[in-house]
Design a protein around this motif. Sequence first.
Motif, short mmCIF file in Angstrom:
data_model
loop_
_atom_site.label_atom_id
_atom_site.label_comp_id
_atom_site.label_asym_id
_atom_site.label_seq_id
_atom_site.Cartn_x
_atom_site.Cartn_y
_atom_site.Cartn_z
N UNK A 20 0.80 -1.20 -0.05
CA UNK A 20 -0.10 0.15 -0.05
C UNK A 20 0.65 1.37 0.32
N UNK A 21 0.36 2.28 -1.20
CA UNK A 21 0.88 3.66 -0.50
C UNK A 21 0.57 4.53 0.50
N UNK A 22 -0.98 3.95 1.12
CA UNK A 22 -1.20 5.59 2.29
C UNK A 22 -2.09 4.22 2.87
N UNK A 23 -0.88 4.54 4.49
CA UNK A 23 -1.83 3.43 5.39
C UNK A 23 -2.34 4.63 6.37
N UNK A 24 -3.99 4.31 6.83
CA UNK A 24 -4.90 5.03 7.79
C UNK A 24 -4.40 4.05 9.42
N UNK A 25 -4.37 5.33 10.11
CA UNK A 25 -4.66 4.33 11.34
C UNK A 25 -5.75 5.58 12.26
N UNK A 74 -10.17 5.89 -3.47
CA UNK A 74 -8.64 6.21 -3.99
C UNK A 74 -8.11 6.34 -4.80
N UNK A 75 -8.47 4.74 -5.37
CA UNK A 75 -7.99 4.13 -6.54
C UNK A 75 -8.25 4.21 -7.71
N UNK A 76 -10.04 4.66 -7.65
CA UNK A 76 -10.66 4.67 -9.02
C UNK A 76 -10.24 6.08 -9.15
N UNK A 77 -9.71 7.07 -8.50
CA UNK A 77 -9.44 7.93 -8.96
C UNK A 77 -8.37 8.98 -9.64
N UNK A 89 -3.43 3.15 -3.78
CA UNK A 89 -3.15 2.18 -3.48
C UNK A 89 -3.63 2.06 -1.82
N UNK A 90 -4.50 2.40 -1.14
CA UNK A 90 -4.49 2.19 0.41
C UNK A 90 -5.28 1.34 1.19
N UNK A 91 -5.18 1.25 2.52
CA UNK A 91 -5.18 0.63 3.19
C UNK A 91 -5.91 1.45 4.76
N UNK A 92 -7.06 1.09 5.35
CA UNK A 92 -7.22 1.30 6.14
C UNK A 92 -7.40 0.39 8.00
N UNK A 132 1.86 7.63 5.90
CA UNK A 132 0.48 7.32 6.69
C UNK A 132 -0.34 8.58 7.72
N UNK A 133 -1.85 8.10 7.29
CA UNK A 133 -2.65 8.71 7.59
C UNK A 133 -2.83 8.40 9.21
N UNK A 134 -3.11 9.86 10.20
CA UNK A 134 -3.17 9.64 11.50
C UNK A 134 -4.68 10.42 12.59
#
Lengths: 190, 345
Positions: free
Chosen positions: B51-56, B70-73, B77-80, B107-109
Amino acid sequence: MKKLIGILLAAGMILAMSGCGNDEKVIGGDVSNAPGSSQQTAGGSGDSAGSAQTSAKGYVFRHNGVTVSVDGDMSPVLEGLGEPVNYFEAASCAFEGLDKTYTYGSFEIVTYPQGEKDCVSTIILKDDTVSTAENISIGSSREDVTNAYGTDYTEQGSMLVYHKDGMRLCILVENDTVTSIQYFSTVLEE
Amino acid sequence: MKGRKIGRAIAAAGIVVCSLALLQRILTPKVTDGIIERALIAEYYEEAKDHDVIFIGDCEVYENFSPAVLWEKYGINSYIRGSAQQLIWQSYYLLEDTLRYETPKVVVFNVLSMQYDKPQKEAYNRMTLEGMRWSASKVKSIYASMTSKENFEDYLFPILRYHSRWSDLKLSDLENLFQVPRVSHNGYYMRVDVKAAGSIPDPVPLAEYQFGSNAYLYLDKITQLCKDKGIQLILIKAPSLYPHWYDQWETQMEEYAKEHELLYLNFLECTEEAGLDFQTDTYDGGLHLNLSGAEKLSNYFGRILTEKTAVTDRRGEAELAAVWAEKLAVYEQEKQKQYIQYGVN
């Protein structure tokens, strides 16, 4: 060998199924299943505002002859106070049941689900038109507070916190003047 | 002779252990009891870790952002890795856990959990901790999270905690013993129904607005870990209207972000720009966004990620695109199912 396996399995099953002593714990439901809550449910289980008064615990708030007690049943309170000016409900994340907020202009009551009932978790006095049962209101002085409730409090920032019967009465004092009065249940803590 | 006896003893012990393990699986609460959030943390381990972006963070991430958008537009490639009332030390250890498998660019927090400085509730702890695979991070997270009434052994052997469920067992407890149905879309919990935001209660005055030292300790650890791994950390406050986000909290986060040269986005301040309408874009009166809201917010955030981070459009990668094509089909399928279920047009 079969006996040995049987004995070990039986021991395991007994360990698993039995209460493992008296410290039985329940988990998996909503906040009402939080450890300790079942033991601490109290007050206001009657079917009228009057009965709520007789079983009240801790410091209580009274308005128009209705006693509101932390952890008490909300239904007799609602019956006594009538429709609130505003109603808000918030589903807790993941768990079933709603935290409900009833606003009556000068004060606000928040409830939590406890089985089939809604019990009072918080009472917030919002202006000086209402006061505590001990006659403290927004605008009272710090001295008024200690005269009414004593000095056996803990201080959290500018908040004086009085504990009684498993509930908390929190009085915010800024510049020697009471600016907020909040009653809290401790059932939902830990 | 002696060898045979030892062999039999080992076999006997094996049977007992397997039986107890099975019993534990049966007794442990499952997503089929209606609380699907139980499955969120564990689902991550079934993913390809690229993944490029991980949300926590807490529900404000897993209910407000849609990785599918996020993928479609944007080809991101992200995961929460979100869970209900995820506390900041849990976020930190989940990040540590995630970095055992992959190193995302961003990483998004979500900073709402800064309000908690000590363990809160066991029921919520278990939502996060039970789904984690065993590792040093999980052990440390358990110790950081336990309330005074909890024991480590109850996490090590959940059967000790759930034994009293035996009298409440339902058929559904036996149905998904070994195969748990997927409930999220890369960690996103979808809801399409609508419940407009009404009047939100006034914020309650607090005794103390300063975030606690323990919360800051773990925020520092998240910041440092990201720095050490060359990951861009973005702090966000999701646009949930309730619980209240105090101005004093906002100031502290703005100052922290400035001091540590982090991007901080308070989406409460740009709901209009993101196109959010709390009459139509929330399913619970403003606490969380519904699908419509989450897709709008993700679209808005995707543009920021593209402009302000090193993430790139990966839609050209055939293998990843194929994986996402399948995911999007499932996403669309659930959309349609929920539209019918909730009577939404």
